[in-house]
Design a protein around this motif. Structure first.
Motif, PDB file in Angstrom:
ATOM      1  N   VAL A 130      15.434 -59.326   5.192  1.00 37.35           N
ATOM      2  CA  VAL A 130      14.619 -58.073   5.316  1.00 37.35           C
ATOM      3  C   VAL A 130      13.765 -57.858   4.581  1.00 37.35           C
ATOM      4  O   VAL A 130      13.458 -58.284   3.275  1.00 37.35           O
ATOM      5  CB  VAL A 130      15.608 -56.628   4.922  1.00 37.35           C
ATOM      6  N   THR A 131      12.369 -57.563   5.366  1.00 41.01           N
ATOM      7  CA  THR A 131      11.065 -57.504   4.275  1.00 41.01           C
ATOM      8  C   THR A 131      10.837 -56.126   3.725  1.00 41.01           C
ATOM      9  O   THR A 131      11.469 -55.097   4.116  1.00 41.01           O
ATOM     10  CB  THR A 131      10.093 -57.887   5.280  1.00 41.01           C
ATOM     11  N   SER A 132      10.042 -56.254   2.582  1.00 40.92           N
ATOM     12  CA  SER A 132       9.836 -54.968   1.965  1.00 40.92           C
ATOM     13  C   SER A 132       9.427 -53.886   2.916  1.00 40.92           C
ATOM     14  O   SER A 132       8.437 -53.966   3.722  1.00 40.92           O
ATOM     15  CB  SER A 132       8.917 -55.427   0.909  1.00 40.92           C
ATOM     16  N   GLY A 133       9.907 -52.778   2.745  1.00 40.73           N
ATOM     17  CA  GLY A 133       9.474 -51.498   3.480  1.00 40.73           C
ATOM     18  C   GLY A 133      10.419 -51.416   4.758  1.00 40.73           C
ATOM     19  O   GLY A 133      10.236 -50.309   5.410  1.00 40.73           O
ATOM     20  N   ALA A 134      11.073 -52.497   5.083  1.00 41.28           N
ATOM     21  CA  ALA A 134      11.954 -52.551   6.481  1.00 41.28           C
ATOM     22  C   ALA A 134      13.486 -52.044   5.991  1.00 41.28           C
ATOM     23  O   ALA A 134      13.796 -51.992   4.850  1.00 41.28           O
ATOM     24  CB  ALA A 134      11.790 -53.950   7.036  1.00 41.28           C
ATOM     25  N   TYR A 135      14.046 -51.923   6.898  1.00 39.10           N
ATOM     26  CA  TYR A 135      15.397 -51.360   6.939  1.00 39.10           C
ATOM     27  C   TYR A 135      16.460 -52.431   7.182  1.00 39.10           C
ATOM     28  O   TYR A 135      16.349 -53.107   8.253  1.00 39.10           O
ATOM     29  CB  TYR A 135      15.738 -50.077   7.606  1.00 39.10           C
TER      30      TYR A 135
END
Ligand SMILES: C[S@@+](CC[C@H](N)C(=O)[O-])C[C@H]1O[C@@H](n2cnc3c(N)ncnc32)[C@H](O)[C@@H]1O
Length: 230
Positions: free
Chosen positions: A168-173
């Motif tokens: 999961v990438t930063s800012g994603a859920y």
């Protein structure tokens, strides 16, 4: 059409009556009603005619998250009949970006819905071959979202969180589904499940924040399960 009573009738009397009941009790009772009539509620929910096992209140929150975070790829473990994958694909399509949905299931359900943005993978979400395929698919993606909705046993969910959390990438859920079982507040007989996996994961890792704003509609099947990557 709504049957709205006029001001002299029952609604007025109902709203003016004092009700002493804690909000958590209302939420628990609603859960019990929702699960107690599952044939009429969550086993009877469809997206464009395809069954999906989610509460509409959570589906609305999913919509808001997807619009806000614009994932390039959504990895879903637990396809079931494909209704949730189709829902995500339509949202991505409406947003006009080149996103895709990858949905994984160990059981081969017949007649899964076709959509150009959906790829189905057959196998267990934790088996090496599947994980390798997913790793290759997310490699070049800037915004990766994950939804864990397969086997709800604590051990399995914890394993999935460790496999898919780093993707999961930063800012994603990363959304961990069905953390409401094992008495949180329904199905006390379930045994350790997603809630216990979330708590165990968060004790060892500080890469996600629990986004409790996603529980704004009060009834959610995913309490503490909306995790936003730092
Ligand atoms: C709760 S349903 C998924 C519901 C679907 N996401 C929806 O919202 O409609 C759980 C699914 O997980 C699948 N499943 C169980 N164990 C699994 C595993 N180890 N890997 C992948 N899928 C699994 C089951 O076959 C079942 O279809």
């Amino acid at each position: 059409m709504l049957d709205v009573p006029d001001s002299e009738t029952s609604l007025d009397k109902t709203v003016t009556r004092e009700i002493k009941i804690e909000p958590e009790t209302v939420v628990r009772l609603f859960h019990e009603l929702y699960y107690g009539s599952a044939e009429k509620t969550w086993f009877n929910t469809t997206w464009l005619g395809i069954p999906l096992l989610k509460c509409p209140l959570d589906l609305w929150v999913y919509q808001e998250i997807i619009v806000e975070t614009r994932p390039d790829i959504i990895i879903e473990t637990g396809t079931y009949k494909g209704g949730s994958a189709l829902y995500f694909a339509f949202l991505l399509d409406l947003l006009g970006n080149a996103g895709q949905v990858v949905s994984i299931d160990v059981a081969a359900f017949p007649d899964l819905p076709n959509h150009p943005l959906i790829t189905y993978l057959d196998g267990s979400s934790t088996e090496d071959d599947i994980v390798t395929q997913v790793e290759a698919l997310v490699q070049s993606k800037k915004r990766v979202m994950v939804i864990l909705d397969s086997d709800h046993a604590c051990e399995h969910v914890f394993k999935e969180m460790n496999i898919y959390g780093p993707m999961v990438t930063s800012g994603a859920y990363m959304i961990v589904e069905d953390s409401n079982v094992n008495g949180h507040p329904v199905k006390p007989e379930h045994g350790p499940g997603p809630m216990e996996a979330i708590e165990r994961y968060l004790k060892k890792n500080d890469d996600f924040d629990v986004d409790r704003r996603c529980e704004k509609f009060l009834m959610t099947q995913n309490p503490k399960g909306y995790l936003c990557k730092k």
